[in-house]
Scaffold this active site. Structure first.
Site, PDB file in Angstrom:
ATOM      1  N   ASP A 166      -1.320   5.247   2.702  1.00 16.88           N
ATOM      2  CA  ASP A 166      -2.595   4.617   2.336  1.00 16.88           C
ATOM      3  C   ASP A 166      -3.768   5.518   2.696  1.00 16.88           C
ATOM      4  O   ASP A 166      -4.926   5.169   2.441  1.00 16.88           O
ATOM      5  CB  ASP A 166      -2.746   3.278   3.065  1.00 16.88           C
TER       6      ASP A 166
ATOM      7  N   ASP B 265       5.977  -2.875  -3.217  1.00 10.38           N
ATOM      8  CA  ASP B 265       5.400  -2.741  -1.879  1.00 10.38           C
ATOM      9  C   ASP B 265       6.259  -3.471  -0.843  1.00 10.38           C
ATOM     10  O   ASP B 265       7.122  -4.296  -1.194  1.00 10.38           O
ATOM     11  CB  ASP B 265       3.972  -3.325  -1.911  1.00 10.38           C
TER      12      ASP B 265
HETATM   13  C1  DGJ Z   1      -0.247  -1.675   0.989  1.00  6.06           C
HETATM   14  C2  DGJ Z   1      -0.238  -0.556  -0.017  1.00  6.06           C
HETATM   15  O1  DGJ Z   1       0.073   0.648   0.618  1.00  6.06           O
HETATM   16  C3  DGJ Z   1      -1.585  -0.515  -0.711  1.00  6.06           C
HETATM   17  O2  DGJ Z   1      -1.626   0.571  -1.593  1.00  6.06           O
HETATM   18  C4  DGJ Z   1      -1.803  -1.813  -1.435  1.00  6.06           C
HETATM   19  O3  DGJ Z   1      -0.880  -1.949  -2.492  1.00  6.06           O
HETATM   20  C5  DGJ Z   1      -1.696  -2.970  -0.467  1.00  6.06           C
HETATM   21  N1  DGJ Z   1      -0.503  -2.918   0.308  1.00  6.06           N
HETATM   22  C6  DGJ Z   1      -1.772  -4.289  -1.184  1.00  6.06           C
HETATM   23  O4  DGJ Z   1      -1.622  -5.353  -0.356  1.00  6.06           O
END
Ligand code: DGJ
Length: 739
Positions: free
Chosen positions: A546, A476
């Site tokens: 997301d 991430d």
């Molecule tokens: C952003 C990501 O896109 C999410 O799927 C998740 O992993 C969060 N960060 C975790 O902090």
């Protein structure tokens, strides 16, 4: 292998395969002059150029010659200051302190083995040939090599440039684009993709304006604001009609794709590192490589453009070892528990995962020392002793003992001010002297231009992966960069930091993926904030967004599919009401939005899993059974309007064809709609699995498949229905009759 590159005695160069011809020449003055890019030519070396030398009233003539001005000459790698006033591919301060570089043809070489660029991911070779054109600025001893790679089986042309300072004085680069493409006047439109967090990959289409139009990033990541993709299309281009010139980059940092319609209506497309805020000092003897730019020419609309991208990305960019490999279904802890994770909860979720038939448990954010929310601990990659007393390797082993795979989340490039790492190394962040660094999600960006930071991160991640029980890593990256400066570089190299950061990141990824080739890495940056071919060179899949509300996700997958095969995408069933936009939708529609993504799963809490257990079991059963089908196939966008989306997915062996139809808002008394399928065998029949009825391939393509009717009242037997109400989805599965 047939010879794809030919050169005439008078220095006309042609790259031709069955999909395109790309032709240019060295003019008598030594200027690399573009001639043709488009459909394959029978005799490419005969392409005409004579009309390009015409006297113009106001044009300055190159080197004082007659009738030859660079202002209306299509060029391969233009610079500024010698009669061309358009935005140049090469620009910067030379050894005399002015900015006039002038490149002249010096020679060429053809190589069979595709050269790799130092420190950067590149497309793999294969049945390819590479033409290297050497240009020199004799005055400043700058050599520029232009690389052109053509493949026997792909419609992609790969370009890059390499600069070498062969003098004894420093040179500086400000524009160092990977490629320039000067196309003749035509009524072009631009297609590009813009967005933001949770709304990535929106497709916008505009006329090419007079002047300059740029999609770019200055955020340090390629970014969700503009994906590094741009297509120039003939006006009126549709999915199956029209000429398309599309471009992308194998790069994950600040990029620019610039389109300029000049005074004579010709169109210049530049692709490469964003010149804004970029500055590279090239010491004597040193070289600088641009990232690779990829170009596709398609003459049958956007569908054929996407097919060409998909094949190439799958075969030449994505990590080889995952090509055509079915992806595990998974349960991710993020929207199930957010930061509230501990060993017991994870093991319970693992049991639930097992119950509904998924293959892998992924422990997302929240597992490391002190990480209870997003205010602390990034940088300290050791398990939180209170919540994970046995540590990650032991947890991984326990999950695996249940018959599941195990995956884990990292955000390696970041550090919270509240962390051991920051206390120990406050200098390891991107920052500039005297200014308080801006925070993004309470975190700071580590300075990946520093080799010691790369070594530290490699060590931390290696410590965990070396237990041997980690099957998957979600990588991430949750903020854009600010105060981009490095304490390790001198003042006059601060504008190199953004690019050096990306080189450091690639180095780290290269080392990790080389040591752990079987670990499946998933690229994520708050969703799609760094979804590009640089990252996808190391990671077989990416988290596009997301946004897990299915209606939001439809847009994202639609846009993403312009360039990226769905082999490199992941999607899961998230909670309803959706946490990003509050929309309520059925489990089935939530699954269906990602039905053609290679990696599919769920992120639901225990109680949601219990409530929907049977549906989830049946969806995961389908996901598992179809996993091998969802890699290597062909994806087609059939219908996309305000209220409907229809996609076709044809498996690699072409024996199974899926049709997914989405209806957003319900309404009474709707028309009976059809979708015309594509790419089927017109001489064969296809059986609809749900009722065993047969349809001719020709009929499905010519006359179309009647789509389900969104029932709002009386039900007639002869009609296939969708669930009544908003946000419904329907999946057809056809099997080709092999008799
Ligand atoms: C952003 C990501 O896109 C999410 O799927 C998740 O992993 C969060 N960060 C975790 O902090």
């Amino acid at each position: 292998m047939s010879k794809m590159i030919t050169v005439s005695e008078n220095n006309v160069f042609s790259l031709t395969n069955s999909k395109f011809s790309y032709v240019f020449m060295a003019s008598p003055e030594g200027v690399m002059q573009h001639i043709h890019y488009g459909g394959p030519l029978r005799e490419p070396l005969k392409a005409s150029v004579h009309h390009l030398r015409t006297q113009r009233e106001t044009a300055s003539t190159y080197q004082g010659g007659q009738y030859f001005s660079l202002s209306d000459t299509p060029q391969e790698y233009p610079s500024f200051g010698t009669s061309d006033y358009r935005f140049p591919a090469l620009h910067g301060r030379n050894s005399d302190g002015n900015t006039v570089y002038s490149l002249e043809y010096f020679g060429y070489e053809i190589v069979k083995k595709k050269p790799r660029l130092k420190k950067m991911p590149t497309a793999r070779g294969g049945k390819s040939e590479t033409l290297i054109i050497t240009l020199k600025d004799p005055l400043h001893k700058l050599t520029v090599e232009l690389y052109y790679t053509i493949y026997e089986d792909y419609g992609v042309l790969v370009r890059a440039a390499k600069m070498k300072n062969e003098g004894d004085k420093e040179l500086q680069l400000q524009h160092a684009f990977s490629s320039a493409l000067d196309l003749p006047p035509q009524d072009y439109e631009i297609i590009h993709m813009h967005g933001t967090w949770s709304r990535e990959f929106n497709v916008e289409r505009i006329d090419v304006p007079k002047g300059r139009f740029v999609v770019d990033s200055a955020r340090g990541t390629s970014s969700a604001a503009h994906n590094p993709f741009l297509a120039l299309v003939q006006k009126g281009t549709t999915e199956d009609y029209g000429r398309v010139y599309a471009t992308t980059l194998i790069y994950s940092g600040n990029f620019a794709l610039s389109v300029e319609k000049g005074e004579f209506e010709d169109v210049r497309l530049l692709a490469g590192i964003n010149p804004f805020n970029f500055h590279w000092r090239l010491k004597p003897g040193k070289t600088f490589c641009t990232p690779e730019a990829l170009h596709v020419y398609a003459d049958k609309g956007l569908r054929s453009m996407s097919h060409q991208w998909h094949d190439f990305v799958r075969d030449k960019i994505s990590p080889k070892q995952f090509r055509h490999v079915p992806r595990p279904t998974y349960l991710n802890t993020w929207e199930a528990a957010y930061f509230d994770v501990d060993e017991d909860k994870v093991l319970h979720l693992a049991d639930k995962a097992k119950d509904i038939g998924v293959d892998m448990l992924v422990l997302d954010d929240g597992w490391f020392e002190g990480r209870r929310d997003d205010t602390s601990s990034l940088g300290d990659w050791i398990a939180d002793g209170a919540r994970f007393p046995s540590g990650i390797p032991a947890l991984a082993a326990k999950v695996k003992a249940k018959g599941l795979k195990f995956g884990i989340w990292f955000e390696p490039e970041m550090v919270n001010p509240k962390s051991q790492l920051f206390e120990n190394h406050p200098d390891w962040i991107l920052h500039v002297p005297g200014r308080k660094p801006s925070l993004g999600r309470n975190q700071l960006t580590l300075d990946l231009s520093r080799p010691e930071v790369i070594d530290y991160l490699f060590g931390q991640i290696d410590d965990i992966l070396s237990c041997g029980d980690i099957d998957y890593v979600k990588w991430d990256m949750n903020r854009n960069m600010t105060e981009v400066g490095s304490a390790a570089l001198p003042k006059n190299r601060q504008r190199e930091v953004s690019h050096r950061y990306i080189l450091g990141l690639y180095d780290l990824l290269r080392r990790l993926t080389a040591k752990y080739p079987t670990v499946l890495f998933e690229n994520c940056a708050s969703g799609g904030n760094r979804f590009d071919l640089g990252m996808l060179s190391y990671m077989a899949q990416g988290w596009t967004s997301d946004m897990c509300d299915p209606i939001g996700r439809l847009e994202i997958i639609n846009g993403c599919s312009y360039l990226y095969p769905l082999d490199v995408t992941a999607a899961y069933i998230g909670p309803s009401p959706n946490h990003q936009n509050g929309r309520i939708s059925s489990i089935e529609t939530r699954f269906m939005a990602g039905v053609f993504c290679a990696a599919r799963g769920v992120s639901l809490n225990e109680s949601d899993i219990d409530t929907h257990k049977e549906e989830l079991q049946s969806l995961m059963k389908f996901a598992k059974a179809s996993a091998a089908n969802m890699v290597g196939g062909r994806f087609d966008r059939l219908i996309k309007n305000k209220n409907e989306v229809c996609w076709q997915y044809t498996t690699r062996d072409e024996r199974t064809v899926y049709l997914a139809y989405f209806h957003k808002l319900s309404a009474p008394n709707l028309p009976f709609r059809r979708a015309r399928l594509c790419g089927l065998d017109q001489d064969r029949d296809y059986m609809l699995v749900e009722d065993g009825s047969y349809y001719g391939g020709d009929a499905l393509m010519q006359s179309g498949m009647p789509l389900p009717y969104v029932s709002t009242g009386h039900v007639r037997e002869s009609v296939r229905y969708m669930p009544k109400g908003d946000f419904s989805a329907y999946l057809f599965e056809f099997r080709r009759h092999e008799g």
